[in-house]
Design a protein around this motif. Structure first.
Motif, short mmCIF file in Angstrom:
data_model
loop_
_atom_site.label_atom_id
_atom_site.label_comp_id
_atom_site.label_asym_id
_atom_site.label_seq_id
_atom_site.Cartn_x
_atom_site.Cartn_y
_atom_site.Cartn_z
N SER B 121 -1.82 3.93 -12.83
CA SER B 121 -2.22 4.32 -11.62
C SER B 121 -2.38 3.68 -10.54
O SER B 121 -1.65 3.50 -9.38
CB SER B 121 -2.01 6.42 -11.69
OG SER B 121 -3.52 6.16 -11.62
N GLU B 122 -4.07 3.24 -11.16
CA GLU B 122 -4.36 2.11 -9.33
C GLU B 122 -3.51 1.16 -9.15
O GLU B 122 -3.93 0.94 -7.94
CB GLU B 122 -5.72 2.10 -9.75
CG GLU B 122 -6.79 3.46 -9.82
CD GLU B 122 -8.56 3.16 -10.56
OE1 GLU B 122 -8.92 3.52 -10.09
OE2 GLU B 122 -7.77 2.59 -11.78
N ASP B 124 -0.12 0.38 -9.35
CA ASP B 124 0.44 0.91 -9.22
C ASP B 124 -0.01 1.16 -6.87
O ASP B 124 0.95 0.61 -6.46
CB ASP B 124 1.26 2.11 -8.84
CG ASP B 124 1.82 1.92 -10.65
OD1 ASP B 124 1.88 0.95 -10.50
OD2 ASP B 124 2.47 2.86 -11.54
N MET B 125 -0.95 1.39 -6.86
CA MET B 125 -1.99 2.19 -5.86
C MET B 125 -1.40 0.78 -4.96
O MET B 125 -1.01 0.71 -3.85
CB MET B 125 -2.59 3.22 -5.67
CG MET B 125 -2.49 4.08 -4.57
SD MET B 125 -3.67 5.21 -4.24
CE MET B 125 -3.01 6.37 -5.52
N GLN B 128 1.90 -0.74 -4.13
CA GLN B 128 2.33 0.03 -2.95
C GLN B 128 1.57 -0.12 -1.78
O GLN B 128 2.37 -0.96 -0.66
CB GLN B 128 2.10 1.18 -3.02
CG GLN B 128 3.29 2.09 -2.95
CD GLN B 128 4.99 1.46 -3.22
OE1 GLN B 128 4.98 1.58 -4.00
NE2 GLN B 128 6.16 1.45 -1.58
N GLN B 129 0.30 0.36 -1.96
CA GLN B 129 -0.64 -0.12 -0.73
C GLN B 129 -0.32 -1.88 0.28
O GLN B 129 0.07 -2.09 1.42
CB GLN B 129 -2.00 -0.06 -0.45
CG GLN B 129 -2.59 1.45 -0.10
CD GLN B 129 -3.96 1.73 -1.02
OE1 GLN B 129 -4.25 1.14 -0.73
NE2 GLN B 129 -3.90 2.75 -0.64
N GLU B 132 3.32 -2.50 1.73
CA GLU B 132 3.49 -1.29 2.94
C GLU B 132 2.65 -2.01 3.92
O GLU B 132 3.27 -1.52 5.05
CB GLU B 132 2.89 -0.22 2.52
CG GLU B 132 3.64 0.91 2.00
CD GLU B 132 3.07 2.69 1.33
OE1 GLU B 132 1.95 2.93 2.06
OE2 GLU B 132 3.90 3.03 1.30
#
Lengths: 255, 247
Positions: B121-122, B124-125, B128-129, B132
């Motif tokens: 999950s880290e 993925d984040m 994503q960041q 973005e």
């Protein structure tokens, strides 16, 4: 061969030897790239299987059809399964498998690594904390070394089946009789040297493909040249290794 | 003086590098301070890319010393160099995205390889960041071959950003892009500097890009640091060799 070509050949041979030396040096260094190794094994096996199988089947069939008239002439038709199986297991299936892999896998490795080199992907891997030699070269060479014997065994089986069909085109040999004659003819000393030499064929294909790709230059033209020379050099090496393997098997009494 | 010493993130001292008879860097000296964008300007083949490849340790200089974040690059072991590289991003001229991997896998690769022990999950984040921050959050499952030139460049920037580097080395970031996309990339470089307080060396001869991103410009001529100054200073120079770039 002109002096220049001879010097180029010696230089290339020296560089390939140094590249092979580096392979063994990196092989035992941590970290082991198991995931990439499995991916490469799957790639080598899966991508070559259909081609190897088809070629082996045709070779078995054609060899039987072409050998029959000569054996019939000497009244030795009953020897057909024995003769064909020995030819296939000892020589034809391993060499054909190696040549198919040199064309399919060797050129693929040469082109892939060559393209990665000219587009700076190998440098990008380096700055990403990855040893590109370990990640790209060691895994690919191990994959070809480990998968070629597997493909050769499959090729043996398919070629023998092709030979069975070939034997039944103009004659009648029952399934049981055919296989009992095949296994009667074959011995440990036929299968073992043939099996062992496929490891060396696989190693040669992998190391030459990686060497050519890893040292690719001059842009896209260089990539094409790497792929092409990977096939030429590894095919030639397969025959040279075959010659050496036959001599060694002979000296060791595997006749 | 003392505080300036501390603020130097890259120190290049009397570096020389030759390829046969071709002397591309000749006693080249340059200091890069924390938080600044330095553009290295020079003709093609003048040794600009060689300079940043020496800084990241992809090439070794023949002479001189290169200090990055207080460490002499030439003296580092392989593990120490890997550790240093996790703090230095490198944007390749050809983007160098891995063809066989998706955008997500391309971004995850440096995270996994630099031994960052992150949960999925880290990870993925972080992906994503990074996506973005370059305005391409929707591309994570695409292959590099499906992206345009400008998108590839942005993804390559996202890949360098994912490790949150203190220094970024850009090798001709706008080469091969149309002027509008090039301007977008230049603005992105400036935004990254402001947002993450990174120090950067930008190799370029795209004067539009230089004008947007440069705090200081280094003129690399004949392998030497010919002149250093701001865009305004150099654009008003009377020196013919400098004027060639601005006219």
């Amino acid at each position: 061969m002109s002096d220049n070509a001879f010097i180029r050949f010696l230089k290339e041979a020296g560089e390939l030897s140094a590249f092979t030396g580096r392979f063994f040096k990196e092989l035992f260094k941590p970290r082991q790239e198991w995931r990439e190794l499995l991916r490469q094994c799957f790639y080598v096996g899966n991508h070559s299987l259909a081609l190897v199988g088809t070629t082996a089947f045709i070779m078995g069939l054609v060899l039987t059809i072409q050998s029959r008239p000569t054996l019939v002439e000497f009244g030795a038709e009953a020897w057909l399964p024995k003769m064909v199986s020995i030819s296939l297991i000892r020589e034809i299936a391993p060499v054909i498998t190696a040549l198919i892999c040199a064309g399919k896998v060797g050129s693929g490795i040469g082109a892939e690594l060559g393209s990665m080199k000219v587009t700076e992907q190998i440098d990008a891997m380096d700055v990403s904390g990855t040893n590109p030699f370990k990640y790209l070269v060691v895994t690919r060479v191990l994959a070809t070394t480990l998968m070629l014997p597997v493909l050769a065994v499959i090729a043996d089986a398919v070629a023998l089946y092709g030979a069975y069909l070939g034997a039944n085109i103009k004659g009648v040999v029952s399934w049981q009789l055919y296989w009992s004659q095949v296994f009667e003819a074959l011995s440990y000393s036929d299968a073992l040297p043939a099996f062992v030499k496929t490891y060396f064929f696989g190693f040669a294909i992998g190391i030459v493909g990686c060497y050519k790709g890893f040292n690719s230059n001059k842009g896209t033209e260089g990539v094409g040249r790497s792929a092409n020379s990977a096939v030429v050099v590894s095919s030639l090496l397969v025959f040279v290794l075959d010659l050496i393997a036959v001599q060694i098997a002979d000296i060791l009494g595997f006749t | 003086m003392q505080s300036k010493q501390v603020d130097i993130v890259i120190g290049v001292k009397n570096v020389s590098k030759s390829f046969g008879d071709n002397h591309v860097l000749n006693d080249f000296t340059l200091d890069v301070f924390k938080g600044e964008n330095i553009v290295v300007l020079g003709k093609s083949g003048s040794g600009k890319s060689v300079l940043i490849k020496c800084i990241i340790g992809l090439m070794k200089q023949d002479k001189g010393d290169i200090n990055v974040l207080g460490k002499s690059v030439a003296d580092l072991s392989s593990d120490e160099l890997d550790q240093l590289r996790s703090k230095v991003g490198f944007l390749f001229q050809s983007n160098a995205l891995y063809d066989s991997m998706t955008v997500r896998e391309n971004l995850e690769f440096p995270l996994r390889r630099h031994g960052k022990s992150l949960s999925q999950s880290e990870m993925d984040m972080a992906v994503q960041q990074a996506l973005e921050s370059v305005g391409l959050a929707h591309t994570e499952n695409m292959m590099p071959s499906e992206l345009s030139g400008g998108m590839k460049k942005r993804i390559a920037i996202a890949r360098t950003l994912i490790l949150k580097p203190e220094i970024i080395l850009y090798d001709e970031p706008t080469t091969g892009l149309d002027p509008i996309t090039g301007k977008g990339i230049s603005e992105l470089i400036l935004e990254i500097q402001r947002k993450f307080n990174t120090s950067s060396i930008i190799i370029s001869h795209d004067m539009h890009c230089v004008k947007i991103v440069a705090n200081r410009i280094v003129m690399l001529i004949d392998g030497e640091c010919y002149k250093i100054g701001t865009y305004e200073e150099l654009s008003h120079s009377d020196d013919q060799r400098i004027r060639e770039f601005f006219d």
